[in-house]
Design an enzyme around this catalytic site. Sequence first.
Site, PDB file in Angstrom:
ATOM      1  N   ASP A 152     -10.139   7.725  -3.427  1.00  0.00           N
ATOM      2  CA  ASP A 152     -11.180   6.691  -3.388  1.00  0.00           C
ATOM      3  C   ASP A 152     -11.495   6.269  -4.821  1.00  0.00           C
ATOM      4  OD1 ASP A 152     -12.011   6.665  -0.470  1.00  0.00           O
ATOM      5  OD2 ASP A 152     -12.231   8.785  -0.938  1.00  0.00           O
ATOM      6  N   ASP A 188      -3.973   2.132  -6.593  1.00  0.00           N
ATOM      7  CA  ASP A 188      -3.870   0.682  -6.746  1.00  0.00           C
ATOM      8  C   ASP A 188      -4.885   0.198  -7.770  1.00  0.00           C
ATOM      9  OD1 ASP A 188      -6.058   1.343  -5.190  1.00  0.00           O
ATOM     10  OD2 ASP A 188      -5.991  -0.520  -4.046  1.00  0.00           O
ATOM     11  N   TYR A 228      -3.067   3.411   3.101  1.00  0.00           N
ATOM     12  CA  TYR A 228      -3.922   2.750   2.104  1.00  0.00           C
ATOM     13  C   TYR A 228      -3.077   1.881   1.170  1.00  0.00           C
ATOM     14  CZ  TYR A 228      -7.564   2.052  -1.349  1.00  0.00           C
ATOM     15  OH  TYR A 228      -8.471   1.472  -2.200  1.00  0.00           O
ATOM     16  N   GLU A 229      -1.920   2.407   0.788  1.00  0.00           N
ATOM     17  CA  GLU A 229      -1.040   1.659  -0.120  1.00  0.00           C
ATOM     18  C   GLU A 229      -0.591   0.347   0.532  1.00  0.00           C
ATOM     19  OE1 GLU A 229       2.454   3.836  -1.197  1.00  0.00           O
ATOM     20  OE2 GLU A 229       3.299   2.161  -2.280  1.00  0.00           O
TER      21      GLU A 229
HETATM   22  C1  LIG Z   1      -8.582   5.776  -0.107  1.00  0.00           C
HETATM   23  S1  LIG Z   1      -8.279   7.053   1.009  1.00  0.00           S
HETATM   24  C2  LIG Z   1      -6.512   7.287   0.911  1.00  0.00           C
HETATM   25  C3  LIG Z   1      -5.968   8.053   2.081  1.00  0.00           C
HETATM   26  C4  LIG Z   1      -4.453   8.316   2.033  1.00  0.00           C
HETATM   27  N1  LIG Z   1      -4.115   9.239   0.972  1.00  0.00           N
HETATM   28  C5  LIG Z   1      -3.685   7.029   1.914  1.00  0.00           C
HETATM   29  O1  LIG Z   1      -3.146   6.790   0.823  1.00  0.00           O
HETATM   30  O2  LIG Z   1      -3.626   6.279   2.901  1.00  0.00           O
HETATM   31  C6  LIG Z   1      -8.865   8.499   0.152  1.00  0.00           C
HETATM   32  C7  LIG Z   1      -8.987   9.683   1.049  1.00  0.00           C
HETATM   33  O3  LIG Z   1      -9.346  10.827   0.282  1.00  0.00           O
HETATM   34  C8  LIG Z   1     -10.259  11.588   1.046  1.00  0.00           C
HETATM   35  N2  LIG Z   1     -11.016  12.426   0.096  1.00  0.00           N
HETATM   36  C9  LIG Z   1     -11.916  12.020  -0.818  1.00  0.00           C
HETATM   37  N3  LIG Z   1     -12.435  13.077  -1.470  1.00  0.00           N
HETATM   38  C10 LIG Z   1     -11.819  14.173  -0.968  1.00  0.00           C
HETATM   39  C11 LIG Z   1     -11.926  15.548  -1.229  1.00  0.00           C
HETATM   40  N4  LIG Z   1     -12.793  16.022  -2.148  1.00  0.00           N
HETATM   41  N5  LIG Z   1     -11.165  16.413  -0.526  1.00  0.00           N
HETATM   42  C12 LIG Z   1     -10.289  15.940   0.396  1.00  0.00           C
HETATM   43  N6  LIG Z   1     -10.144  14.648   0.685  1.00  0.00           N
HETATM   44  C13 LIG Z   1     -10.903  13.761   0.014  1.00  0.00           C
HETATM   45  C14 LIG Z   1     -11.093  10.556   1.768  1.00  0.00           C
HETATM   46  O4  LIG Z   1     -11.745  11.075   2.919  1.00  0.00           O
HETATM   47  C15 LIG Z   1     -10.043   9.527   2.124  1.00  0.00           C
HETATM   48  O5  LIG Z   1      -9.459   9.753   3.386  1.00  0.00           O
END
Ligand SMILES: C[S@@+](CC[C@H](N)C(=O)[O-])C[C@H]1O[C@@H](n2cnc3c(N)ncnc32)[C@H](O)[C@@H]1O
Length: 254
Positions: A152, A188, A228-229
């Site tokens: 994120d 990104d 997400y990508e």
């Molecule tokens: C922008 S999304 C990307 C998801 C995936 N990796 C993708 O590229 O489609 C970021 C993900 O990281 C997870 N996330 C954020 N902080 C985290 C943490 N401390 N531990 C595990 N997951 C986390 C969020 O819940 C979210 O699903």
Amino acid sequence: MGSIFEAGSLTQDQRDSGAGKQKPEGLRSYGRRKGHRLSPRKEKLMETRLPELRLDLSGPAPDPSALFPGNPEEAWLEIGFGAGEHLIWQAEHHPQIGLIGCEPFMNGVASLLGHAERIGLTNIRVHDDDARDVLAWLPDASIARVFVLFPDPWPKKRHAKRRLIRRSTVAEIVRVLKPGGEFRLGSDSAEYLARTLLTARKFEELEWLAERPSDWRERPEDWPETRYEKKAKAAGRVCGYLRFRRGPQAGTTS
Ligand SMILES: C[S@@+](CC[C@H](N)C(=O)[O-])C[C@H]1O[C@@H](n2cnc3c(N)ncnc32)[C@H](O)[C@@H]1O
């Protein structure tokens, strides 16, 4: 490949980094934990399969290979697997590897379980919560690859402390990586990529595996596209792919 990083002089930074400690800031790095209602099939998987695959962090961590059937050669860790496409792809293409996935978003966890069940994967384990708990739990030099794919971005300044990639998290990634192991990060956000490079630079153990622009502009073949990508590209954003190798130096981050 040659390192573009200079070694030395940052040991104090690393000492200040919080390596080996629990989440230092206590702030959530993720957004919502629940989305739309799960289908009955996924509800069932969450009730039956998740407890079987969930890591038990209440005791000391074993060698991660012991977490999987058949003692795989290596264990890899994915932080924030989203809906799990990348983790499933890696687990399917590397049956000799054990994959640990961390994701606090329940619908993502359910989606991963659905894929794993359909394919019949047995080489995965799950932490359905903050990955930093798993990082703190894992023994030193126990993981051969760490993936952080499209974390994120938290672009607003007031949210900057929520960004997952900060010195303390990278210190933990360095600590758990085996010598020769790899840390991969995709994003990104040019700013996030630049910050990751600056943070990684503070760790003399990490060597950025890039010699030419295509090394970070193009996704390697063994790195499948994530959900997400795909969305980021559809919105016209440019993605970058960073790979770091953990060098043989030991124990310099604490
Ligand atoms: C922008 S999304 C990307 C998801 C995936 N990796 C993708 O590229 O489609 C970021 C993900 O990281 C997870 N996330 C954020 N902080 C985290 C943490 N401390 N531990 C595990 N997951 C986390 C969020 O819940 C979210 O699903």
